[in-house]
Motif scaffolding. Structure first.
Motif, PDB file in Angstrom:
ATOM      1  N   HIS A  71     -44.369 -70.417  41.866  1.00 56.98           N
ATOM      2  CA  HIS A  71     -43.053 -70.227  42.960  1.00 56.98           C
ATOM      3  C   HIS A  71     -41.842 -69.326  42.247  1.00 56.98           C
ATOM      4  CE1 HIS A  71     -45.637 -72.046  45.825  1.00 56.98           C
ATOM      5  NE2 HIS A  71     -45.868 -72.892  44.989  1.00 56.98           N
ATOM      6  N   ASN A  72     -41.778 -69.496  41.077  1.00 57.14           N
ATOM      7  CA  ASN A  72     -40.572 -68.624  40.568  1.00 57.14           C
ATOM      8  C   ASN A  72     -40.665 -67.972  39.334  1.00 57.14           C
ATOM      9  OD1 ASN A  72     -37.951 -68.003  39.761  1.00 57.14           O
ATOM     10  ND2 ASN A  72     -37.039 -69.560  40.950  1.00 57.14           N
ATOM     11  N   THR A 229     -39.380 -67.317  47.990  1.00 61.44           N
ATOM     12  CA  THR A 229     -38.875 -67.775  46.431  1.00 61.44           C
ATOM     13  C   THR A 229     -37.330 -67.445  46.252  1.00 61.44           C
ATOM     14  OG1 THR A 229     -39.663 -67.786  44.419  1.00 61.44           O
ATOM     15  CG2 THR A 229     -39.959 -65.798  45.605  1.00 61.44           C
TER      16      THR A 229
END
Length: 269
Positions: A71-72, A229
Motif C-alpha cells: 500500500h505504500n 494511497t
C-alpha cells in the motif's frame, strides 16, 4: 531515457538532484543518523528473465511483506533505508533514476507528477537497478529486467493466478479495475502480467491494445488513476522538523531546506 531530454536539461536535473541529496545528507549528519544499507539479494546472480520471479519472492520474504498487496512503496523503501527523492519541477520525459551516493547511500529519484500507479512502478523499476545482480547486457535488456522486477514485485505471479484463474478468454474491464485498486498497478501492466502467467495469450494482449487505441473513451477509462494511497515521501521533511524542534537548525534554515515560507513552518511547529 527519452530522446527529447537534452544535455542541458540533464545537467540542470543533475544539479537539482545533487542539491536535494546534499541537503538530505546534511540533515542526517546533523542528527547523527547512522545506518548501513544491506542488499540481501546482491549475491543472487540473475542469468535470465525467468530468475526475476524467484529473486522477487526472496526479497519480499526477507522484507517480511509476503505476497500481500503493497500500500505504500515509498514508506517501504524508506523503512529499508533507501532515500526517496520526488521531483515536481521536471518534465514528463523524466521518469526516475537510481544511484548510490558515496558508494554508501542508496537513492531512488522519481517524477512526483506521475499518476500513482506509474509512480509506484517507476519506484520499483529503479529499485531493480539498485539491487539486481544482472548479467552482462545492453541498456534495453537491463530495462526489461527492471520492468519485470517492478511488475513481479507489484503483482506477483501467484497473485495473478489467484485473482484471474488459470486460463481466460474474456476478462471484463470491471475485473481489471478492481485489481488495479487492490494492487496499485496500471491496467496496461496487469495485461502484461496476465500474459506472463499464461492467463492471456500474446494475441489477446495485442487485441486489447488495438481495442483501446481505436476507442478514445475506453482508452481514457483504462488510463484513469484509481489506487488510494499516501504515496509521497515525507522522511526528509520529518527530519527537518525534528532538527528544528531540537534547535539544531534555525527557522530560516528550515524554510530554505523545505522551500516553504517561515509563516507556514510556524503553523506546523
Amino acid at each position: 531515457k527519452k530522446s527529447t531530454f537534452s544535455n542541458k536539461k540533464k545537467e540542470s536535473l543533475e544539479q537539482l538532484i545533487k542539491m536535494k541529496l546534499e541537503n538530505y545528507l546534511e540533515i542526517e549528519e546533523l542528527l547523527k543518523i547512522d545506518y548501513s544499507f544491506n542488499n540481501s539479494i546482491k549475491d543472487v546472480k540473475i542469468e535470465s528473465i525467468a530468475d526475476i520471479e524467484k529473486v522477487v519472492l526472496q526479497l519480499r520474504n526477507e522484507w517480511e511483506v509476503g505476497l500481500d498487496p503493497l500500500h505504500n512503496i515509498i514508506q517501504l523503501l524508506e523503512d529499508k533505508e533507501i532515500k526517496v527523492v520526488e521531483l515536481y519541477d521536471v518534465e514528463d520525459s523524466f521518469d526516475g533514476l537510481a544511484t548510490f551516493v558515496n558508494d554508501q547511500f542508496p537513492v531512488v529519484v522519481v517524477n512526483g507528477n506521475f499518476p500513482v500507479e506509474r509512480k509506484r512502478f517507476t519506484l520499483l523499476h529503479e529499485l531493480g537497478h539498485l539491487l539486481l545482480n544482472l548479467p552482462e547486457c545492453n541498456l534495453k535488456e537491463e530495462e526489461n529486467f527492471c520492468n519485470k522486477f517492478a511488475a513481479e514485485f507489484l503483482f506477483p505471479i501467484n497473485s495473478v493466478v489467484k485473482e484471474f484463474g488459470v486460463k481466460r478468454d474474456i476478462i471484463s474491464l470491471n475485473e481489471l479495475i478492481e485489481v488495479q485498486k487492490k494492487y496499485g498497478i496500471s491496467i496496461q501492466a496487469i495485461i502484461y502480467r496476465l500474459v506472463d502467467a499464461g492467463v492471456y495469450s500474446e494475441n489477446q494482449k495485442v487485441n486489447f491494445y488495438k481495442k483501446i487505441n481505436f476507442n478514445p473513451i475506453l482508452k481514457r477509462e483504462v488510463n484513469l488513476e484509481r489506487f488510494q494511497t499516501p504515496e509521497f515521501s515525507n522522511r526528509f521533511e520529518q527530519l527537518v522538523y525534528r532538527s528544528l524542534s531540537q534547535e539544531m537548525i534555525s527557522m530560516s534554515k528550515a524554510s530554505s531546506l523545505l522551500n516553504k515560507e517561515i509563516n507556514s513552518l510556524l503553523e506546523n511547529s
